[in-house]
Design an enzyme around this catalytic site. Structure first.
Site, short mmCIF file in Angstrom:
data_model
loop_
_atom_site.label_atom_id
_atom_site.label_comp_id
_atom_site.label_asym_id
_atom_site.label_seq_id
_atom_site.Cartn_x
_atom_site.Cartn_y
_atom_site.Cartn_z
N GLY A 48 59.75 47.36 82.43
CA GLY A 48 60.31 47.95 81.22
C GLY A 48 59.50 49.13 80.76
N GLU A 64 63.96 52.41 83.98
CA GLU A 64 62.61 51.84 83.97
C GLU A 64 62.40 50.83 85.11
OE1 GLU A 64 59.80 52.39 82.46
OE2 GLU A 64 60.46 53.89 81.01
N GLU A 68 59.62 51.53 88.08
CA GLU A 68 58.45 50.66 88.23
C GLU A 68 58.51 49.77 89.46
OE1 GLU A 68 57.85 48.51 84.59
OE2 GLU A 68 57.35 50.33 83.48
N PRO A 85 55.83 42.21 63.88
CA PRO A 85 54.83 43.14 63.37
C PRO A 85 53.40 42.67 63.61
CG PRO A 85 55.92 42.01 61.56
CD PRO A 85 56.62 41.60 62.82
N GLU A 121 51.38 46.26 91.61
CA GLU A 121 51.96 45.22 92.46
C GLU A 121 53.37 44.96 91.96
OE1 GLU A 121 50.94 40.60 93.79
OE2 GLU A 121 49.66 41.61 92.34
#
Length: 156
Positions: A48, A64, A68, A85, A121
């Site tokens: 992500g 993404e 990746e 938060p 990896e």
């Protein structure tokens, strides 16, 4: 760039930014989960990253995952919305980001596993092997939610 995640830590730095991020629970036909080992904190995670201007959330997660991992995916559902938060991410450039991530469910439709500058990896992991991996609690929560196959999305 390196990062440090803080979760429910009273000594965590105060956030100074928030950015839309996406991630994906991607399982192959045998149920294995697509995982990366991050270059910025050496932890295992689902793929992500941040949404770019001009793209939809679904386009962001497809991009993404491919960037990746090398795997092409199709978004099939929503796992949950994560905006705790008390989870902040401090980067070595001074940015301290409050978590705001949308986790999708996606299925692989092509590509080959490969690493990137963000993933040292890339692997398919049997769910019973997940406890053996160094995974941040916020990512473990998304994985747990994603593997539960709940019809309604989670939100925090």
């Amino acid at each position: 760039m390196s990062r440090t995640d803080y979760l429910n830590d009273p000594n965590a730095p105060k956030p100074n930014s928030i950015r839309v991020a996406v991630s994906a629970i991607v399982q192959d036909p045998t149920g294995r989960l697509l995982m990366i080992r991050r270059t910025d904190n050496d932890k295992y995670a689902i793929p992500g990253g941040g949404q770019d201007v001009g793209e939809t959330l679904a386009q962001a997660v497809v991009r993404e995952v491919e960037e990746e991992t090398g795997i092409h995916v199709e978004v099939t559902g929503l796992v949950g919305l994560y905006s705790n938060p008390n989870h902040v991410i401090a980067y070595d450039d001074g940015e301290v980001r409050q978590e705001f991530s949308i986790c999708f469910r996606a299925q692989p439709i092509g590509g080959e596993l490969r690493t990137s500058n963000e993933s040292k990896e890339v692997l398919w992991v049997e769910p019973n092997r997940l406890p053996d991996l160094d995974i941040h609690p916020s990512i473990r929560l998304r994985i747990e939610h994603g593997l539960s196959n709940r019809a309604e999305p989670y939100f925090t």
